[in-house]
Write an enzyme that holds these catalytic residues in place. Sequence first.
Site, PDB file in Angstrom:
ATOM      1  N   GLU A 127       0.863  -1.179   0.000  1.00  0.00           N
ATOM      2  CA  GLU A 127       0.000   0.000   0.000  1.00  0.00           C
ATOM      3  C   GLU A 127       0.904   1.234   0.000  1.00  0.00           C
ATOM      4  OE1 GLU A 127      -3.918  -1.812   2.324  1.00  0.00           O
ATOM      5  OE2 GLU A 127      -2.700  -0.302   3.322  1.00  0.00           O
ATOM      6  N   ASP A 155      -5.728  10.101   9.681  1.00  0.00           N
ATOM      7  CA  ASP A 155      -4.411   9.624  10.097  1.00  0.00           C
ATOM      8  C   ASP A 155      -3.947  10.267  11.389  1.00  0.00           C
ATOM      9  OD1 ASP A 155      -3.428   7.722   8.067  1.00  0.00           O
ATOM     10  OD2 ASP A 155      -3.845   9.382   6.710  1.00  0.00           O
TER      11      ASP A 155
END
Lengths: 400, 267
Positions: B49, B60
């Site tokens: 990824e 995040d």
Amino acid sequence: MTEAYNLPTEDGHFGPYGGIFVAETLMPAITELNEAYQKYIEDSEFQAELDADLQHYVGRPSPLYHAERWSRELGGAQIYLKREDLNHTGAHKVNNTVGQALLAKRMGKTRIIAETGAGQHGVATATVAARLGLECVVYMGAVDVERQALNVYRMKLLGATVVPVHSGSRTLKDALNEALRDWVTHIDNTFYIIGTVAGPHPYPAMVRDFQTVIGREAKQQLNEMTGRLPDALVACVGGGSNAIGLFYPFINNESVKMYGVEAAGDGVDTGRHSAPLCAGRPGVLHGNRTYLMADDDGEIIETHSISAGLDYPGVGPEHAWLKDSGRAQYVNITDDEALEGFHSLTKLEGIIPALESSHAMAYTIKLAPTLPKDSIIITNLSGRGDKDMHTIAKREGIKV
Amino acid sequence: MSRLQQKFEQLKHSGRKALIPFITAGDPTPEFTVPMLHAMVEAGADVIELGVPFSDPMADGPVIQRASERALKHHTGLRKVLQLAQEFRQTDSDTPLVLMGYLNPIEIMGYEAFADAVHAAEVDGVLTVDLPPEESSECITLLKQRHIDQIFLLAPNSNATRVQKMDQVGSGYLYYVSLKGVTGAGHLDTADVEQKLAMIKQHTTLPVGVGFGVKDAETAKTIARIADGVVVGSALIAKIEANLDSPDTAKQEIIDLLSSMRQAMDS
């Protein structure tokens, strides 16, 4: 726009704008919120409680004031100011926080979070949280914490925890990012009170509905005073909650022109501004599709405005739709022009407007002389200027 | 059959689980990325990824936020990331590569131009954090036409209806976010994840990778017992952040961590 206006659609769209663009963890919370909101907005007991709070706690209705001297000096239209600066906590923001806090209470949430730019929404949130005995955490960009120190102190007095956000541009957008991160982490007990008509559905519609009390009152008050509709509405637009609050009840009255005033900062040509509707492009940020300030890679551009409350790279999706459909026009005012608006209203009417609202005043100064003396402008005086004394004094080289 | 499907089939046949490392493209510099991707494959990665840096990474935690900020200092936006992906593919035609990021860069590029660019770079999958199934039909259609998988996230609070929805719209694999919160936070509750996976598996035949909270060989091994894939991101990026003055050290520490995970998962 011939048919009665009834946006957003059930899934939160205003044409191509709005929608729900969030990470999966937030989806259940947003569904829960939407269901509660749809239920209580129709609930007569909820509405009665809200109306009582608006009257006795916020101090509504706020006056519609005919600024006769200012109108005469400007030599054109008659200017009526909707006095949201006279609300408890000093701005329109409290109309929405009172509503969302009542919703939070009914949903059994014990913890409130909010983002804030100028600090007005933070103060309005801390205020209602104090009253209802709810834990309150306010996220605020580190830059804004510095330039709005007075509001930080007010929030702390009210029992809120103010968390300075040091990531990104350290302003309102970063505070929003951090509030979303908090929400996703504490989703079970936390209600996120968004302060403007942005974010994922149902926020843009819900915040609008809580703010339309501004336009409903203004419409009725002007009718009582003059027996007619206004010719034009003027309001500043950061996220756009005070503007949509004023505009919305007039959307189907096509003769009423609407002007949303964005912050041009140093000037739209300089790139140092906060005017996505005037100089941005459509994209997705903070849960909705709308006009944004973004570069060719889709990265969000840092914004600039003397007014912390307008220093935001996006705008409510309904404004994006009103722009594209041509129903409202979006203009911009520089920092310097806003200061002229600030001084003009202060000197001629004895009313000190917030820097955000000063943008609307500055555009009114431009617009009024172009209209006949028997025409009417309603300008939203969305907040009072006490919080900005330091910023203005500093800019003008005066030590307070 | 897509490269992702193929990879998960192979793993199934050999009784192994997928090790799926995540790094942010361009962190700490664009030059670091492609050699690091190859080294991760060497160390045992099955799928990679690759994070597309975004100025406002709302889902995040601080570690990946700072990775994005470092990458953006070197102007590693979506267009540059696609170049890096293409460069990786020139010498690795086997390892599936998934771009993970936020929607706005794709919106600005335009969905069709994006789908074309992803196809041209021979990227295999796209995971867009803030694009839920409800808003994704246009993007998915364009990607499907080009045989690119759209990977969706599942969260601890996703119910059966939600899993079914992801099963319908998603392909390649599903990514189960093991805790409520942002990347890099907290600790895994294995029993909880196991229970949740059992529910998820009732409603999908897609492979399920688990991430958020995988920090070391021990957690990787535990997750590999119950899931089809183990995603590790923040723990790797922490190595980059701890060695900003020595990218070679960062690279070696990432290789060591992945190798230990691989070993623990296969033992």
